[in-house]
Design an enzyme around this catalytic site. Sequence first.
Site, PDB file in Angstrom:
ATOM      1  N   ASP A  36       0.815  -1.210   0.000  1.00 52.07           N
ATOM      2  CA  ASP A  36       0.000   0.000   0.000  1.00 52.07           C
ATOM      3  C   ASP A  36       0.848   1.259   0.000  1.00 52.07           C
ATOM      4  OD1 ASP A  36      -2.288  -1.421  -0.043  1.00 52.07           O
ATOM      5  OD2 ASP A  36      -2.798  -1.142   2.072  1.00 52.07           O
ATOM      6  N   LYS A  58      -4.148   2.983  -3.425  1.00 52.78           N
ATOM      7  CA  LYS A  58      -5.209   3.906  -3.805  1.00 52.78           C
ATOM      8  C   LYS A  58      -4.766   5.252  -3.268  1.00 52.78           C
ATOM      9  CE  LYS A  58      -8.925   2.604  -1.752  1.00 52.78           C
ATOM     10  NZ  LYS A  58      -8.833   1.384  -0.991  1.00 52.78           N
ATOM     11  N   MET A 168      -8.171   8.742   9.145  1.00 52.71           N
ATOM     12  CA  MET A 168      -8.660   9.211   7.837  1.00 52.71           C
ATOM     13  C   MET A 168      -9.465  10.501   7.966  1.00 52.71           C
ATOM     14  SD  MET A 168      -9.758   5.539   6.213  1.00 52.71           S
ATOM     15  CE  MET A 168     -10.885   5.038   7.507  1.00 52.71           C
TER      16      MET A 168
HETATM   17  N1  SAH Z   1      -4.497  -0.027   8.806  1.00 56.81           N
HETATM   18  C1  SAH Z   1      -3.983   1.279   9.140  1.00 56.81           C
HETATM   19  C2  SAH Z   1      -5.000   2.369   8.908  1.00 56.81           C
HETATM   20  C3  SAH Z   1      -5.429   2.499   7.483  1.00 56.81           C
HETATM   21  S1  SAH Z   1      -6.466   3.865   7.198  1.00 56.81           S
HETATM   22  C4  SAH Z   1      -3.459   1.279  10.569  1.00 56.81           C
HETATM   23  O1  SAH Z   1      -3.728   0.352  11.328  1.00 56.81           O
HETATM   24  O2  SAH Z   1      -2.725   2.216  10.917  1.00 56.81           O
HETATM   25  C5  SAH Z   1      -5.271   5.121   6.810  1.00 56.81           C
HETATM   26  C6  SAH Z   1      -5.267   6.162   7.885  1.00 56.81           C
HETATM   27  O3  SAH Z   1      -4.394   5.768   8.928  1.00 56.81           O
HETATM   28  C7  SAH Z   1      -4.732   7.491   7.444  1.00 56.81           C
HETATM   29  O4  SAH Z   1      -5.711   8.254   6.771  1.00 56.81           O
HETATM   30  C8  SAH Z   1      -4.361   8.110   8.761  1.00 56.81           C
HETATM   31  O5  SAH Z   1      -5.479   8.564   9.451  1.00 56.81           O
HETATM   32  C9  SAH Z   1      -3.824   6.919   9.502  1.00 56.81           C
HETATM   33  N2  SAH Z   1      -2.369   6.832   9.365  1.00 56.81           N
HETATM   34  C10 SAH Z   1      -1.670   5.922   8.675  1.00 56.81           C
HETATM   35  N3  SAH Z   1      -0.336   6.149   8.795  1.00 56.81           N
HETATM   36  C11 SAH Z   1      -0.224   7.228   9.601  1.00 56.81           C
HETATM   37  C12 SAH Z   1       0.876   7.952  10.123  1.00 56.81           C
HETATM   38  N4  SAH Z   1       2.132   7.624   9.822  1.00 56.81           N
HETATM   39  N5  SAH Z   1       0.639   8.993  10.930  1.00 56.81           N
HETATM   40  C13 SAH Z   1      -0.615   9.351  11.245  1.00 56.81           C
HETATM   41  N6  SAH Z   1      -1.684   8.713  10.787  1.00 56.81           N
HETATM   42  C14 SAH Z   1      -1.504   7.666   9.972  1.00 56.81           C
END
Ligand code: SAH
Length: 502
Positions: A36, A58, A168
Site C-alpha cells: 500500500d 489507492k 482518515m
Molecule cells: N491499517 C492502518 C490504517 C489504514 S487507514 C493502521 O492500522 O494504521 C489510513 C489512515 O491511517 C490514514 O488516513 C491516517 O489517518 C492513519 N495513518 C496511517 N499512517 C499514519 C501515520 N504515519 N501517521 C498518522 N496517521 C496515519
Amino acid sequence: MSEGRVYLVGAGPGDPGLITARGLRVLRDCDVVLYDRLVAPQLLDEAPPGAELVFTGKTPGETHSRQVVIDALLVARAKEGKKVVRLKGGDPFVFGRGAEEAALLADAGIVFEVIPGVTSAVAAPAYAGIPVTNRGMASSFAVMTGHAAEDDDLPHAQVSADTIVLLMGVAQLRDASKRLIDAGRSADEPAAIVQWGTTSQQRVAVATLGSIAEVAEREGIGSPATTIVGKVVTLRDVVAWFEARPLFGRRVVVTRPRAQARSLVELLEDAGASVIALPTVEITPPDDATELQSAVREAVNERFDWIAFSSSNAVDSFFATLADLRIDVRTLHATKMACVGATTAKGLAARGVLADLVPDESTAEGLAAALGTGDGSILLPRVEGGPRLLPELLAGAGWAVTEVTAYKSVAPAPSRSSTVVKEGGFDVVTFASASSVRNFVANVARPEEVGIGSDDDAGKLVVCIGPSTAAEAAALGMRVDVTARAQSTRGLLEAVMTATHR
Ligand code: SAH
C-alpha cells in the site's frame, strides 16, 4: 508445485522498525509483495532481490475499483504456488480492508495467515507523546473513521469513550469535530493531530476539539494524519520524546556496504534519524569460480610462500572456497598470510588465523615495503579489475605474483532506497571510505544531480569519516560539510550531529 500462501502483514505506521519480527521474516522470504501507499520504502528493500513488487496504492479520493485488481492478483499468484505478502500500513484489520481480502482468500480455498501490525491509531499518538489510556484519566479509547458517515448519529459507545482516535478524513475534520460536539463532547476538550506519525516528517498540532480543524488547516497538516480527542492529549507536554531526539527529522543516507553498515545505522537510529541504507556496491562471486578454486588447490600444495589479502571480502571469498572444496584450513599451515589493514586482519582472525604480517601503513606501498625484496611466490586473491599498483610493486621487488579474481564489486541493483536518494529524498549523506564516494558517484548519482555538488546550497549535507574520504569527495565535485574528528563510527555520528546543528 508447492502450495501458494498469502500473508496479510501489518507493516506498521511508518517507522520501518515497527514491523513485527514475524512480518519481517515472511517478507524476507517471499516471491511477491503487494504493498500500500503508506508502507515505508525501506521495508520493500527487505524483500528478496528477485521478488515481484506491486504497488496497489489507492491515492485518496480514488474509487475502489483497484481492489478488484488486487484481489485477482492475490489469488492468481497464490495459485501459481507463490508466497505472497500483502503488506498493509499499520494493522491489516484496522480500516485496511484486510478482512475482505481474508474472506476472499478463504472463499478461493487459498491458505493464508494474518500477521497483525502496530496500528497508527496507537503508534502515531505514542510517537507524539500521547498515551491513549492513562490511569485515572482515560480508561477507554475508541478508534473511528473521520469520514463523515451517511447517517448522522454517532454510536453512543464510541462517543463516550474517554479517548477518541480518528483515522482518515483530515479534509472532513471540521464536520467530524462538529459531529462529536453535537453528540455531547465538549468543544473545550484537548485535541491533537499527528501527521506522518512515527516518521522523520512527523508533525503535531495541539488545540481543542472546537478548534483542531482550523488549527490543522492553518498549519497545513494533511493526510495521513491521526486525530486524538481527550484529556490524554495534555500528557504530551511531559511525555513527548520522539521529536526531542537530536537527529529527529533527518533522513540520513548510509553508504557503507551492508555487512559493515549495522553499527552506524543503529547509532543514527538511536539518535532519532531516519536511516536510508544505500550500499553503493554489491559484492558478488567471480563469474568463473574455477579460477579461485585452482588457486586454492595450488596453495594447499604449498605452491605459494605468501597469500596477501587486501580486503576482508578477499578473505571471505578465499575461505568460502576452502569450505566449498571441503579443505581443512590446517593444510595451509606452511603458507604465510599478510593483510592490508586492521579490518582485513580481523576478518582473517575470525577464521582462526592470525596474520603473519600487517603493515603499519594500510596501502599497497605499505605492504610492498613490509614484504621487501624476495624471490618467493605470492598469491593475491583480489577484486576483479583491481588497481595494478600492488602486483607491479611486488613483481618489481622480485616476487613471483599470481593474481586471482576472488570477488567482484558491482553496482547494486536498483532499490527503493536508491530511488528515494536519486529523487533527493534525504537530508544528510555519510561516507566512511573513499571507495564509497567513488561508488556513489559511479553507481548512484552525480553530486549535482542530488543537490550535493560543490556549488549546491540545497540544505543537504555531506559528512565524511576522515580526510582522505573528504579529499575524494571534493575531488569528485562534492561539497563536504563536516569531516569527523575521530575516524570511527562514533566519530561519524558526532560529525552528523555537528553538521545538522550548526
Ligand atoms: N491499517 C492502518 C490504517 C489504514 S487507514 C493502521 O492500522 O494504521 C489510513 C489512515 O491511517 C490514514 O488516513 C491516517 O489517518 C492513519 N495513518 C496511517 N499512517 C499514519 C501515520 N504515519 N501517521 C498518522 N496517521 C496515519
